[in-house]
Design an enzyme around this catalytic site. Structure first.
Site: not given
Ligand code: COS
Length: 384
Positions: A155-156, A269, A280, A364
């Site tokens: 999905f890029i 309309r 309302q 996102e």
């Molecule tokens: N900024 C900086 N660092 C971050 C962060 C942020 N907003 N959110 C998490 N981190 C860091 C954490 O601090 C953690 O660090 P350590 O490795 O030092 O412990 C690491 O990243 C992993 O974080 P976490 O344990 O929270 O990761 P998870 O795998 O549990 O999940 C989510 C994190 C679910 C929030 C993440 O995978 C996410 O955002 N998923 C959705 C992805 C997305 O939006 N995809 C769309 C594609 S782009 S269109």
């Protein structure tokens, strides 16, 4: 840095005029051809839209986040396909480079991105790694002075248009989670990279998403973003925090347009001898949408201001993304309802917008991922 108020006001007016005079009239062509006309992309370059978020020293406009949100809101009063052409360059495709790139990497790409000569894409999602982004499997194995990439990204957005890909790949297979992931700046013309055909989607015709496949694609070690392994996931998360504010403005912009369509229809309309806007129950639909739009705009601009003040906005960005995208869905649904049977007909644009905004709650980070980010941040305050 940000544009001074006077120059920014001129820019915002120019974008508003561009939307009304050029983009809205071209919406049907985008829908028919499933593409944005080259002529319009050229005009977007001339307006400087590709360089909104790129620092002035690299040829961009260097807008503050607050200003970027205001411009994106204006731009998204037309079909979302137009914003998508610049969206990855302004947002997730380039911001990892702006935040953490080396001087050489910035010199190499940012001026060409700012001018719109090349477009960038953000390659995080994979067939088996969507919401669970840290489980991604694409590998980048060091081999002499190169890295060799293997894997599939899914999905890029804009991969088919891109001249630069920001690719998240695993450099350390022993580290299963976030810390084994690195980011790379990749030329899509590299041998071993295939950009698949465009996906067929529910809506947002004119936007382009596709798979990107890496098969022993050899890239120089200098392509490692920031020159440091293991930082890719953290960079991606910071980029997404910022991207979620940008997307909130996408949502409020298109919501404002949809509500304007609904309001105009309600005023014109006639049923039971009077304009339906006099009833309302129709007024309630309009009022709920107006209140949600107002709230969404206010919270997004507030969070953007805090981002500019260098506050941690992870939780706020997730709140904005969740609220504004859910609101866009409701506002579009009410607009179809106000249009009655006509709202289901493609002759009226609310049918199209209804399908277009569905994606906002998915990409996102889904609404459920935003909820998770919000709650985790809330709980963190108890332990800190
Ligand atoms: N900024 C900086 N660092 C971050 C962060 C942020 N907003 N959110 C998490 N981190 C860091 C954490 O601090 C953690 O660090 P350590 O490795 O030092 O412990 C690491 O990243 C992993 O974080 P976490 O344990 O929270 O990761 P998870 O795998 O549990 O999940 C989510 C994190 C679910 C929030 C993440 O995978 C996410 O955002 N998923 C959705 C992805 C997305 O939006 N995809 C769309 C594609 S782009 S269109």
């Amino acid at each position: 840095m940000a544009l001074d108020n006077e120059t920014f006001a001129l820019m915002k007016d120019a974008v508003a005029r561009f939307v009304q005079e050029r983009l809205v009239p071209a919406e049907d062509i985008v829908e028919e051809t499933n593409d944005v006309p080259e002529e319009i992309i050229g005009e977007m370059r001339e307006l400087g839209l590709f360089g909104l978020s790129i620092p002035e020293e690299y040829g961009g406009l260097g807008l503050s986040m607050l200003q970027e949100c205001e411009i994106i809101h204006e731009l998204c009063k037309a079909s979302l396909a137009f914003r998508s052409v610049i969206g990855t360059t302004v947002g997730i495709g380039s911001q990892g480079l702006v935040m953490t790139g080396t001087d050489e990497q910035k010199e190499q790409y940012l001026p060409r991105l700012a001018s719109g000569e090349i477009i960038s894409s953000f390659c995080l999602t994979e067939p088996e790694a969507g919401s669970d982004a840290a489980s991604l499997r694409t590998t980048a194995v060091r081999d002499g002075g190169d890295y060799v990439l293997n894997g599939t990204k899914r999905f890029i957005t804009n991969a088919l248009r891109a001249g630069m890909l920001t690719v998240m790949a695993r450099t350390n297979p022993d580290k299963k989670g976030a810390s084994g992931i690195s980011a790379f700046l990749v030329d899509p013309k590299t041998p071993g990279i295939t950009i698949a055909k465009a996906d067929d989607k529910m809506g947002q015709r004119g936007t382009k998403t596709s798979d990107v496949i890496f098969e022993d694609a050899r890239i120089p070690a200098s392509a490692l973003l920031g020159g440091e392994e293991g930082q890719g996931f953290y960079t991606a998360m910071k980029v997404l925090d910022r991207g979620r504010l940008h997307l909130s403005s996408v949502s409020t912009g298109i919501s404002e347009r949809i509500l304007a369509e609904a309001l105009n229809y309600a005023a014109e309309r006639k049923q039971f001898g009077t304009a339906i806007g006099e009833f309302q129950l129709v007024q309630a639909l309009l009022a709920d949408s107006q209140a949600e739009l107002f709230a969404g705009k206010a919270m997004t601009l507030d969070a953007a201001q805090k981002y500019d003040n260098k506050e941690d906005i992870s939780m706020l960005a997730a709140c904005c993304k969740m609220f504004t995208t859910e609101a866009a869905g409701k506002i579009a649904d009410r607009a179809v309802q106000i249009h009655g049977g006509s709202g289901y007909m493609s002759e009226y644009k609310v049918e199209r917008f209804y399908r277009d905004v569905r994606l906002l709650r998915l990409y996102e980070g889904t609404t459920q991922i935003q909820q998770l980010v919000i709650a985790r941040n809330m709980l963190k305050t108890l332990t800190n």
